[in-house]
Design a protein around this motif. Structure first.
Motif, PDB file in Angstrom:
ATOM      1  N   ARG A   1       0.830  -1.206   0.000  1.00  0.00           N
ATOM      2  CA  ARG A   1       0.000   0.000   0.000  1.00  0.00           C
ATOM      3  C   ARG A   1       0.861   1.250   0.000  1.00  0.00           C
ATOM      4  NH1 ARG A   1      -1.931   3.906   3.066  1.00  0.00           N
ATOM      5  NH2 ARG A   1      -0.605   3.286   4.816  1.00  0.00           N
ATOM      6  N   ILE A   2       1.881   1.263   0.833  1.00  0.00           N
ATOM      7  CA  ILE A   2       2.761   2.436   0.894  1.00  0.00           C
ATOM      8  C   ILE A   2       3.523   2.602  -0.412  1.00  0.00           C
ATOM      9  CG2 ILE A   2       4.777   3.394   2.060  1.00  0.00           C
ATOM     10  CD1 ILE A   2       3.770   2.104   4.625  1.00  0.00           C
ATOM     11  N   ALA A   3       3.911   1.459  -1.019  1.00  0.00           N
ATOM     12  CA  ALA A   3       4.604   1.540  -2.309  1.00  0.00           C
ATOM     13  C   ALA A   3       3.696   2.166  -3.366  1.00  0.00           C
ATOM     14  CB  ALA A   3       5.059   0.148  -2.747  1.00  0.00           C
ATOM     15  N   ARG A   4       2.397   1.782  -3.351  1.00  0.00           N
ATOM     16  CA  ARG A   4       1.476   2.391  -4.309  1.00  0.00           C
ATOM     17  C   ARG A   4       1.335   3.881  -4.064  1.00  0.00           C
ATOM     18  NH1 ARG A   4      -1.536  -2.336  -3.215  1.00  0.00           N
ATOM     19  NH2 ARG A   4      -2.807  -1.167  -1.744  1.00  0.00           N
ATOM     20  N   GLU A   5       1.225   4.261  -2.776  1.00  0.00           N
ATOM     21  CA  GLU A   5       1.091   5.683  -2.458  1.00  0.00           C
ATOM     22  C   GLU A   5       2.321   6.458  -2.912  1.00  0.00           C
ATOM     23  OE1 GLU A   5      -1.432   7.415  -0.994  1.00  0.00           O
ATOM     24  OE2 GLU A   5      -2.701   5.646  -1.107  1.00  0.00           O
ATOM     25  N   LEU A   6       3.495   5.927  -2.617  1.00  0.00           N
ATOM     26  CA  LEU A   6       4.725   6.613  -3.011  1.00  0.00           C
ATOM     27  C   LEU A   6       4.838   6.717  -4.529  1.00  0.00           C
ATOM     28  CD1 LEU A   6       7.327   5.166  -0.487  1.00  0.00           C
ATOM     29  CD2 LEU A   6       6.501   7.509  -0.610  1.00  0.00           C
ATOM     30  N   HIS A   7       4.436   5.633  -5.210  1.00  0.00           N
ATOM     31  CA  HIS A   7       4.489   5.679  -6.671  1.00  0.00           C
ATOM     32  C   HIS A   7       3.594   6.781  -7.213  1.00  0.00           C
ATOM     33  CE1 HIS A   7       2.804   4.608 -10.633  1.00  0.00           C
ATOM     34  NE2 HIS A   7       4.050   4.272 -10.922  1.00  0.00           N
ATOM     35  N   ASP A   8       2.356   6.864  -6.668  1.00  0.00           N
ATOM     36  CA  ASP A   8       1.436   7.884  -7.163  1.00  0.00           C
ATOM     37  C   ASP A   8       1.941   9.287  -6.869  1.00  0.00           C
ATOM     38  OD1 ASP A   8      -0.177   5.866  -8.033  1.00  0.00           O
ATOM     39  OD2 ASP A   8      -1.498   5.906  -6.293  1.00  0.00           O
ATOM     40  N   VAL A   9       2.438   9.482  -5.637  1.00  0.00           N
ATOM     41  CA  VAL A   9       2.918  10.810  -5.251  1.00  0.00           C
ATOM     42  C   VAL A   9       4.121  11.217  -6.089  1.00  0.00           C
ATOM     43  CG1 VAL A   9       3.966  12.139  -3.386  1.00  0.00           C
ATOM     44  CG2 VAL A   9       1.993  10.672  -2.920  1.00  0.00           C
TER      45      VAL A   9
ATOM     46  N   LEU B   1      -0.798   0.868 -14.239  1.00  0.00           N
ATOM     47  CA  LEU B   1      -2.029   0.111 -14.387  1.00  0.00           C
ATOM     48  C   LEU B   1      -2.139  -1.007 -13.347  1.00  0.00           C
ATOM     49  CD1 LEU B   1      -2.382  -0.190 -18.270  1.00  0.00           C
ATOM     50  CD2 LEU B   1      -3.531   1.373 -16.711  1.00  0.00           C
ATOM     51  N   ILE B   2      -1.006  -1.591 -13.008  1.00  0.00           N
ATOM     52  CA  ILE B   2      -1.019  -2.629 -11.966  1.00  0.00           C
ATOM     53  C   ILE B   2      -1.486  -2.037 -10.647  1.00  0.00           C
ATOM     54  CG2 ILE B   2       0.416  -4.220 -10.644  1.00  0.00           C
ATOM     55  CD1 ILE B   2       2.182  -4.510 -13.083  1.00  0.00           C
ATOM     56  N   GLY B   3      -0.951  -0.860 -10.306  1.00  0.00           N
ATOM     57  CA  GLY B   3      -1.380  -0.201  -9.072  1.00  0.00           C
ATOM     58  C   GLY B   3      -2.846   0.168  -9.099  1.00  0.00           C
ATOM     59  N   MET B   4      -3.349   0.638 -10.252  1.00  0.00           N
ATOM     60  CA  MET B   4      -4.770   0.957 -10.367  1.00  0.00           C
ATOM     61  C   MET B   4      -5.628  -0.280 -10.107  1.00  0.00           C
ATOM     62  SD  MET B   4      -5.077   3.411 -13.706  1.00  0.00           S
ATOM     63  CE  MET B   4      -4.055   4.865 -13.946  1.00  0.00           C
ATOM     64  N   ARG B   5      -5.270  -1.390 -10.731  1.00  0.00           N
ATOM     65  CA  ARG B   5      -6.060  -2.618 -10.555  1.00  0.00           C
ATOM     66  C   ARG B   5      -6.031  -3.086  -9.100  1.00  0.00           C
ATOM     67  NH1 ARG B   5      -3.675  -3.904 -15.787  1.00  0.00           N
ATOM     68  NH2 ARG B   5      -5.316  -3.824 -17.367  1.00  0.00           N
ATOM     69  N   GLU B   6      -4.898  -2.962  -8.458  1.00  0.00           N
ATOM     70  CA  GLU B   6      -4.817  -3.362  -7.042  1.00  0.00           C
ATOM     71  C   GLU B   6      -5.716  -2.489  -6.178  1.00  0.00           C
ATOM     72  OE1 GLU B   6      -0.719  -3.129  -6.096  1.00  0.00           O
ATOM     73  OE2 GLU B   6      -0.221  -5.089  -6.977  1.00  0.00           O
ATOM     74  N   ARG B   7      -5.698  -1.184  -6.435  1.00  0.00           N
ATOM     75  CA  ARG B   7      -6.541  -0.272  -5.652  1.00  0.00           C
ATOM     76  C   ARG B   7      -8.023  -0.582  -5.871  1.00  0.00           C
ATOM     77  NH1 ARG B   7      -4.291   4.009  -3.293  1.00  0.00           N
ATOM     78  NH2 ARG B   7      -2.143   4.575  -3.799  1.00  0.00           N
ATOM     79  N   VAL B   8      -8.416  -0.744  -7.128  1.00  0.00           N
ATOM     80  CA  VAL B   8      -9.818  -1.015  -7.423  1.00  0.00           C
ATOM     81  C   VAL B   8     -10.233  -2.364  -6.840  1.00  0.00           C
ATOM     82  CG1 VAL B   8     -11.455  -1.441  -9.293  1.00  0.00           C
ATOM     83  CG2 VAL B   8      -9.815   0.432  -9.483  1.00  0.00           C
ATOM     84  N   GLY B   9      -9.358  -3.366  -6.924  1.00  0.00           N
ATOM     85  CA  GLY B   9      -9.677  -4.674  -6.355  1.00  0.00           C
ATOM     86  C   GLY B   9      -9.858  -4.636  -4.854  1.00  0.00           C
ATOM     87  N   MET B  10      -9.139  -3.757  -4.162  1.00  0.00           N
ATOM     88  CA  MET B  10      -9.239  -3.667  -2.708  1.00  0.00           C
ATOM     89  C   MET B  10     -10.599  -3.147  -2.250  1.00  0.00           C
ATOM     90  SD  MET B  10      -5.451  -2.273  -1.676  1.00  0.00           S
ATOM     91  CE  MET B  10      -5.925  -2.062   0.036  1.00  0.00           C
ATOM     92  N   VAL B  11     -11.264  -2.350  -3.076  1.00  0.00           N
ATOM     93  CA  VAL B  11     -12.588  -1.840  -2.710  1.00  0.00           C
ATOM     94  C   VAL B  11     -13.702  -2.609  -3.401  1.00  0.00           C
ATOM     95  CG1 VAL B  11     -11.698   0.469  -2.231  1.00  0.00           C
ATOM     96  CG2 VAL B  11     -12.486  -0.072  -4.537  1.00  0.00           C
ATOM     97  N   GLY B  12     -13.355  -3.708  -4.097  1.00  0.00           N
ATOM     98  CA  GLY B  12     -14.359  -4.553  -4.722  1.00  0.00           C
ATOM     99  C   GLY B  12     -14.894  -4.048  -6.040  1.00  0.00           C
ATOM    100  N   GLY B  13     -14.140  -3.215  -6.741  1.00  0.00           N
ATOM    101  CA  GLY B  13     -14.592  -2.675  -8.015  1.00  0.00           C
ATOM    102  C   GLY B  13     -13.956  -3.366  -9.193  1.00  0.00           C
ATOM    103  N   THR B  14     -14.210  -2.810 -10.379  1.00  0.00           N
ATOM    104  CA  THR B  14     -13.642  -3.343 -11.619  1.00  0.00           C
ATOM    105  C   THR B  14     -12.968  -2.212 -12.382  1.00  0.00           C
ATOM    106  OG1 THR B  14     -15.755  -2.996 -12.782  1.00  0.00           O
ATOM    107  CG2 THR B  14     -15.369  -5.166 -11.789  1.00  0.00           C
ATOM    108  N   LEU B  15     -11.928  -2.551 -13.120  1.00  0.00           N
ATOM    109  CA  LEU B  15     -11.168  -1.563 -13.875  1.00  0.00           C
ATOM    110  C   LEU B  15     -10.968  -2.071 -15.298  1.00  0.00           C
ATOM    111  CD1 LEU B  15      -9.362   1.104 -13.746  1.00  0.00           C
ATOM    112  CD2 LEU B  15      -7.446  -0.477 -13.486  1.00  0.00           C
ATOM    113  N   THR B  16     -11.165  -1.166 -16.263  1.00  0.00           N
ATOM    114  CA  THR B  16     -10.897  -1.461 -17.667  1.00  0.00           C
ATOM    115  C   THR B  16      -9.983  -0.381 -18.207  1.00  0.00           C
ATOM    116  OG1 THR B  16     -13.089  -2.462 -17.909  1.00  0.00           O
ATOM    117  CG2 THR B  16     -11.918  -1.869 -19.930  1.00  0.00           C
ATOM    118  N   ALA B  17      -8.875  -0.780 -18.801  1.00  0.00           N
ATOM    119  CA  ALA B  17      -7.912   0.187 -19.328  1.00  0.00           C
ATOM    120  C   ALA B  17      -7.389  -0.318 -20.662  1.00  0.00           C
ATOM    121  CB  ALA B  17      -6.764   0.404 -18.349  1.00  0.00           C
TER     122      ALA B  17
END
Length: 401
Positions: free
Chosen positions: A193-201, A365-381
């Motif tokens: 989670r922290i790695a995703r946050e740092l990547h985004d920031v 895109l990997i980080g996006m899918r992980e974030r969306v999966g954590m809240v139970g959503g779906t992602l299309t890119a």
């Protein structure tokens, strides 16, 4: 005293041998004065065998039980009556019944011997032999049987107790391993989670700073005012990046609390306007629209929306090419929140880069899918028809709460 007790526990065979020697000495004197003639050497042999049973009862309980049964049969056959060496029969009965590794058939055989052994002995050597005193003989038989049965019951209870404690210890060890595994999983999840946050920031803010720096260098002499605005944008973006990184690193400090008593709030839907204004100031035209009736959104979904928009616009600016424009649409539905981010840049090339095909470092895109999966959503890119790139996410509102 404790050292002596620990020593005795570490050397059980030595303790048994000590008692076997005492039994041998006392029973040897009994045999010497009690038996005579041919019975004396036979009784001496049986005494040595019974003392061997006491000495080796823990090392080879089943063999010692068979040896005891053979000696008992020999006593009946040769007419050797009850004498002190028979105390070994109590000991081996308890040992076989209490041994956790002793087969159950051996324990049952010991119980049969405990029940019928005294009766056979009294029948062979007691008043049953001449038919007198039947009532008294039965009473004495029962009286002699009870101690043997009690020895077996005590041993079997000890066996059950040891098995219970062993099960508890095994369960405690298993729970400890499970706790350690869960702790490792939690640590790994937190690191991800922290790695995703740092990547985004870092990816977003550094990208803005690079674009502004390149633009300032390009118009440095021709448009000093634009250069000054670009430098101000770089300064503000750098401060924002430092603030967010301090917040993330603060999570890693065990036992330390921020001066304000709580961490800086996570960015959400309300901060999208500031994010898009920042992107626009960096030179990327963005059309931002909201659809539906805005309402309260779970914090996890808000952070996911913000990070997806941030990452998608960062990728547009980095890989979309010149004269690229973007559209962000946020739609509130009954049970979910729909997010659409698309641009008219070089979509296919960017997808290759993001999936790791270009330099192997793309994780957006990997980080996006992980974030969306954590809240139970779906992602299309993927590439958009007619050119460009599209990121579409459906985030549930009710299940995420």
């Amino acid at each position: 005293m404790q050292r002596l007790y620990d020593f005795l526990r570490r050397h059980p065979t030595g303790v048994d041998t000590f008692w076997a020697v005492l039994l041998l000495g006392f029973t040897g004197l009994w045999v010497t004065f009690r038996f005579s003639g041919a019975h004396q050497p036979i009784a001496a042999i049986f005494t040595i065998g019974l003392c061997l049973v006491v000495a080796l009862r823990r090392k080879a309980p089943v063999k010692m039980l068979l040896l005891t049964a053979a000696i008992g049969v020999g006593q009946l056959a040769f007419g050797i009556g009850t004498y002190p060496g028979d105390a070994a029969m109590f000991v081996i009965t308890y040992t076989v019944a209490s041994g956790p590794t002793v087969p159950r058939w051996a324990s049952r055989c010991a119980l049969v011997g405990a029940i019928f052994g005294p009766a056979l002995s009294f029948w062979r050597f007691g008043e049953f032999a001449d038919g007198r005193g039947v009532g008294a003989s039965l009473f004495v038989t029962v009286l002699l049987t009870v101690p043997f049965v009690l020895a077996w019951v005590l041993g079997d209870s000890m066996r059950t107790r040891r098995a219970y404690w062993a099960q508890l210890e095994e369960r405690a060890a298993r729970l400890e391993k499970e706790r350690e595994a869960q702790a490792r999983i939690a640590v790994a999840a937190e690191r991800a989670r922290i790695a995703r946050e740092l990547h985004d920031v870092v990816a977003h803010n550094v990208s803005v700073m690079v674009v502004q720096a390149d633009g300032a260098a390009y118009v440095l002499d021709a448009a000093p005012e634009q250069t000054r605005q670009a430098l101000e944008t770089i300064s503000g973006t750098g401060r924002q990046a430092l603030a967010e990184m301090r917040r993330l690193l603060g999570v890693l400090r065990t036992g330390e609390q921020p001066e304000s008593g709580e961490y800086v709030p996570q960015p959400g839907v309300e901060q999208l306007t500031d994010l898009i204004d920042q992107v626009r100031s960096a030179g990327l035209p963005v059309d931002f629209r909201r659809e539906g009736e805005p309402r309260e959104v779970p914090s996890s979904v808000e952070l996911t929306v913000y990070r997806i928009v941030q990452e998608a616009l960062t990728n547009t600016r980095k890989h979309g090419g010149p004269d690229v424009g973007a559209t962000v649409r946020l739609s509130y539905r009954d049970d979910d929140l729909d997010l659409l981010v698309e641009d008219d840049g070089r979509g296919a090339q960017r997808e290759l880069y993001e999936e790791g095909g270009s330099d192997g470092l793309g994780h957006g895109l990997i980080g996006m899918r992980e974030r969306v999966g954590m809240v139970g959503g779906t992602l299309t890119a993927g590439p958009r028809p007619g050119g460009g790139f599209r990121v579409s996410a459906v985030l549930p509102l009710k299940s995420a709460r």
